[in-house]
Design an enzyme around this catalytic site. Structure first.
Site, short mmCIF file in Angstrom:
data_model
loop_
_atom_site.label_atom_id
_atom_site.label_comp_id
_atom_site.label_asym_id
_atom_site.label_seq_id
_atom_site.Cartn_x
_atom_site.Cartn_y
_atom_site.Cartn_z
N ARG A 51 -16.62 9.38 52.18
CA ARG A 51 -17.56 8.62 51.36
C ARG A 51 -18.26 7.50 52.14
NH1 ARG A 51 -14.51 6.53 46.39
NH2 ARG A 51 -12.85 6.31 47.94
N LYS A 75 -21.43 6.16 50.39
CA LYS A 75 -21.13 5.27 49.26
C LYS A 75 -20.89 3.85 49.77
CE LYS A 75 -17.38 4.17 46.13
NZ LYS A 75 -18.02 4.26 44.81
N TRP A 81 -13.92 18.57 33.08
CA TRP A 81 -13.93 17.59 34.17
C TRP A 81 -12.95 17.94 35.30
CZ3 TRP A 81 -14.39 12.57 30.67
CH2 TRP A 81 -15.69 12.55 30.14
N ASP A 99 -9.79 12.97 22.05
CA ASP A 99 -11.14 12.73 22.56
C ASP A 99 -11.75 14.02 23.10
OD1 ASP A 99 -11.15 9.97 22.08
OD2 ASP A 99 -10.07 9.58 23.95
N HIS A 152 -13.34 11.89 19.12
CA HIS A 152 -14.38 10.96 19.54
C HIS A 152 -15.30 11.65 20.53
CE1 HIS A 152 -16.46 7.65 21.36
NE2 HIS A 152 -16.00 8.02 22.53
N GLU A 169 -21.23 7.77 19.28
CA GLU A 169 -22.09 6.69 19.78
C GLU A 169 -23.34 6.64 18.91
OE1 GLU A 169 -22.88 6.82 23.98
OE2 GLU A 169 -24.87 5.97 23.67
N HIS A 171 -21.92 -0.23 26.55
CA HIS A 171 -22.47 -0.09 27.91
C HIS A 171 -23.10 -1.39 28.37
CE1 HIS A 171 -22.46 3.96 26.10
NE2 HIS A 171 -21.86 4.23 27.24
N1 GLN Z 1 -10.10 6.96 24.56
C1 GLN Z 1 -10.99 6.83 25.66
C2 GLN Z 1 -11.25 5.35 25.90
O1 GLN Z 1 -11.26 4.60 24.96
C3 GLN Z 1 -12.30 7.51 25.39
C4 GLN Z 1 -13.24 7.43 26.55
C5 GLN Z 1 -14.47 8.28 26.42
O2 GLN Z 1 -14.79 8.74 25.36
N2 GLN Z 1 -15.17 8.47 27.49
O3 GLN Z 1 -11.50 4.95 27.04
ZN ZN Z 2 -16.67 7.78 24.47
#
Ligand code: GLN
Ligand code: ZN
Length: 765
Positions: free
Chosen positions: A15, A18, A568, A606, A648, A672, A701
């Site tokens: 890296r 970076k 991921w 999630d 989520h 969101e 954010h």
């Molecule tokens: N539970 C995770 C957090 O609160 C959810 C993160 C995410 O949705 N990217 O960090």
């Molecule tokens: Zn999230």
């Protein structure tokens, strides 16, 4: 036959880029040093590819931040707000925004590059958009390589892809209409390149792997006809990757280009389709993208040689090129750096440098230039492939049996939502507008230092847990004091929401230097899923239990869902993704059930990455959504009606997948929403989404603290749109990246706003 590579990672194997770019931002180094380090990386990469024997190496595959941003500069497509800036200052301002003295400009938007985890900067277009040519970067890099005696093929993004990747910043026009203004710039670029003596130019048009409308298809034809009419000596390589040409195949075959590149990893059947196609002209060269550019598995030489043989039966050897499926940008750099990997697993892998060797060796084998050494390599390859097929490390019969035994009932909750809802209401006894958070709380420097020390062995488990317990207890006390209804433990023990689970599951392995660029100077190190996935022990029960034991309020258990873990990671290629996903789902199901047994009444799973797993073509969406939703349902359906399942997602474009989101049948979904002022709730409203929803009311954010009034306005809007008894109050996402002071203020306001809404509701206002 030629060996070619579509592009090489530019971050440097440790890296280096970076570190250099970030030092430059901090003013620890200056432009000349940054440019020296960059040049060294390029030179090293070129020399290495050259030494390994690649026939056609890329240039302009380097970037200080992003190749689409570079293209914006090359084409003079710079948004007006950066007009007063120049050089590198402007470049990085476009990427990251700039706040200094009187200057305050916002960065360009960033989004995912097709279906990868790489993010590019989104070009901005206005109705009267102008373009101008700045070819310096391309020319300089070409000359740099030439000085080393390497005649490269510059790589650029094609005009149609460039336009389609961008966004109109004004209404009443379509960006594809800008093509006529853009083409002269590309034409001049090709002319300049021709004067340099460039033989091949690689033009990437991966939009050919997506659904195109008539105008867009015409734009492609028009573009390449116009390039041909230039009558230069530059030969064009048209590169499409990440999926089939599909219904764009006829179009592509008719284009007057010299070489057509195929991604034979993502679309294996494509070669047969082309070889038997009536439009296929045998004078054209095919670049067979046979070595996977975006996964880490060793190529199966025997298999590849069979494919190449098919092409040889119909084509002249000279018209067959061997290549990587896409740019190696999406692969880690060098497997040799991984000295601690289990050697059995290591022999199955190939990173970017090893993939280069594979392309070269395949060419030698296929064109019968083999010598003792290459034959040795073939043998080695066969051994490795065999070893992987039969390895005990990979195959776990117990897991396979479990997957086979899954019945529909395993993917269904005991009762329908309306029944569950009543039972949950009785047990949880929550007020209207219940408040909660998404899981993580600020990860302070201290917390990160503890983890680092623990990993290095400077803290033992007992000491580490003691520190984390104190931090968790602090967070619980603060949540109680603030008046949140549903608490979380805070995720202080987690570094990353996928890594934390991967480290505890069988079938996962982690690298030390397996970095891949995510955006700009940010890199990620995805886990490798190499075998059947199983959960040997509970993964989160300890922390959930601890948190629940110190409070009277309900603590929500916190898990990462199967699709997100899959998405991921580097995933195995010896079974369908769906199958791996179902295995992960079973592991998560075990965890959900254990949390329930431990007395946790609310569990959140999630699925942050559900949307980004969508295939490039709409026709393939439903198939994906079916197994993805099934995986989620398997993970969440082992519990009693009274146990409330949350999910989520950190985005809110749900319009086109809302039915599948509803099919997930989570009792509560948090999304969101705050930046779009609740606009994005519309998908749920139009669909009459039946379950409960927590539209985010705090933009995590930004360090800004939302005021009471702002949150109330959002909640008012939400109450106009959805039944109040279905509304939850929460931030947009986890608070891991925030600082405590702003978090406390923001969550304080969030709780107060919810209370006010409640009062109004009870009073019937
Ligand atoms: N539970 C995770 C957090 O609160 C959810 C993160 C995410 O949705 N990217 O960090
Ligand atoms: Zn999230």
């Amino acid at each position: 036959m030629k060996s070619i590579v579509l592009g090489y990672p530019r971050i440097g194997e440790k890296r280096e880029l970076k570190k250099a770019v970030e030092s430059y931002w901090k003013k620890h180094i200056f432009e000349d040093e940054l440019s020296n380090i960059s040049k060294n990386i390029r030179v090293k990469n070129w020399k290495m590819q050259n030494d390994l024997g690649v026939d056609l190496i890329s240039s302009n595959d380097f970037s200080l931040y992003d190749q689409v941003l570079d293209m914006c500069i090359t084409l003079g497509c710079v948004p007006q707000r950066f007009a007063n800036l120049t050089g590198l200052e402007r470049y990085f301002a476009m990427a990251r925004g700039l706040q200094k003295e009187e200057v305050d400009v916002k960065a360009m938007e960033m989004t995912k590059w097709f279906n990868t985890n790489y993010h590019y900067l989104v070009p901005e277009f206005t109705k009267d958009q102008t373009f101008s040519l700045n070819p310096e970067k391309i020319i300089t890099e070409y000359k740099e390589a030439l000085k080393l005696g390497i005649k490269t093929k510059p790589v650029i993004i094609g005009p149609v892809t460039f336009l389609l990747l961008g966004k109109e910043k004004e209404q009443d026009f379509n960006r594809i209409e800008l093509l006529d203004d853009l083409l002269p710039i590309y034409q001049n670029l090709i002319k300049e390149i021709d004067e340099l003596g460039v033989e091949y130019l690689q033009i990437d048009e991966p939009v050919l792997a997506t659904d195109l409308n008539l105008d867009e298809r015409l734009a492609i034809t028009h573009t390449y006809e116009s390039f041909k009419n230039l009558n230069t000596n530059v030969k064009l390589i048209l590169a499409n990757y990440f999926d089939c040409y599909g219904e764009n195949l006829d179009l592509a075959l008719k284009l007057p280009v010299d070489v057509i590149h195929l991604d034979l990893v993502r679309c294996t059947k494509q070669l047969d389709d082309i070889l038997s196609h009536q439009l296929f002209n045998k004078k054209k060269t095919l670049s067979l993208g046979i070595v996977d550019g975006r996964n880490i598995w060793k190529n199966d030489f025997e298999d590849s040689l069979k494919t190449i043989e098919k092409a040889r039966e119909k084509l002249d050897v000279d018209n067959i090129w061997l290549s990587t499926s896409c740019s190696l940008l999406h692969s880690p750099c060098d497997l040799e750096l991984e000295t601690k990997l289990n050697p059995e697993i290591k022999q199955w892998l190939a990173f970017a440098k090893q993939k280069i060797e594979e392309v070269v060796t395949l060419k030698q084998l296929a064109s019968h230039e083999e010598n003792k050494q290459t034959l040795e390599k073939l043998k080695e390859n066969q051994c490795a492939i065999q070893s992987r097929k039969n390895s005990k490390l990979i195959h776990n019969n117990h897991v396979k049996q479990r997957v086979k035994a899954i019945r529909d009932t395993n993917a269904n909750r005991q009762s329908v939502f309306s029944v569950r809802k009543e039972k949950q209401r009785e047990r949880l006894n929550l007020p209207l507008f219940p408040t909660t958070t998404i899981g993580s709380f600020p990860q302070t420097k201290e917390v990160r230092t503890w983890r680092a020390k623990f990993k290095k062995g400077e803290l033992n488990t007992q000491e580490y847990n003691k520190l984390l317990k104190a931090e968790t207890e602090k967070s619980i006390r603060w949540q109680e004091d603030t008046g949140l209804d549903i608490l979380v433990h805070g995720e202080f023990e987690r570094n990353d929401m996928v890594e934390y689970f991967g480290e505890q599951l069988d079938g996962f392995v982690f690298t030390k230097f397996g970095w891949v660029q995510s955006y700009g100077s940010r890199c990620v190190k995805p886990p490798i899923i190499y075998g059947d996935v199983q959960r040997p022990n509970p993964m989160t029960v300890y922390w959930a239990n601890y948190a629940q034991s110190i409070t009277q309020k309900h603590v929500k258990g916190m898990l990462t869902g199967p699709v997100t873990i899959l998405q991921w990671s580097f995933v195995r290629n010896d079974q369908p993704r769906s199958e791996t996903c179902i295995q992960i789902a079973l592991a998560i199901r075990d965890e959900v059930n254990d949390l329930e047994k431990a007395g946790i009444n609310i569990i959140q799973i999630d699925e942050a990455a559900l949307r980004e797993g969508l295939p490039l073509r709409k026709a393939d969406w439903q198939y994906y959504l079916n197994w993805a939703v099934k995986a989620f349902r398997i993970s969440s359906s082992g519990v009693a009606d009274q146990t409330q399942i949350h999910t989520h997602m950190c985005y809110s474009e749900f319009n086109d997948i809302i039915k599948s989101i509803a099919d997930m049948d989570a009792d509560v979904i948090t999304i969101e929403c705050s930046r779009s002022q609740m606009e994005l709730l519309n998908a749920f409203v139009d669909f009459k989404y039946p379950n409960e929803i927590g539209p985010g009311v705090y933009d995590i954010h930004s360090p800004r603290v939302p005021t009471l009034q702002e949150i109330e306005i959002l909640l008012e809007k939400a109450s106009e749109l959805i039944p109040v008894e279905n509304i939850w109050v929460n931030p947009d996402c986890g608070l891991k990246t925030r600082d405590w002071p702003e978090t406390k203020l923001a969550i304080g306001n969030l709780v107060k706003s919810a209370k006010k809404m409640r009062e109004k509701e009870y009073k019937g206002i």
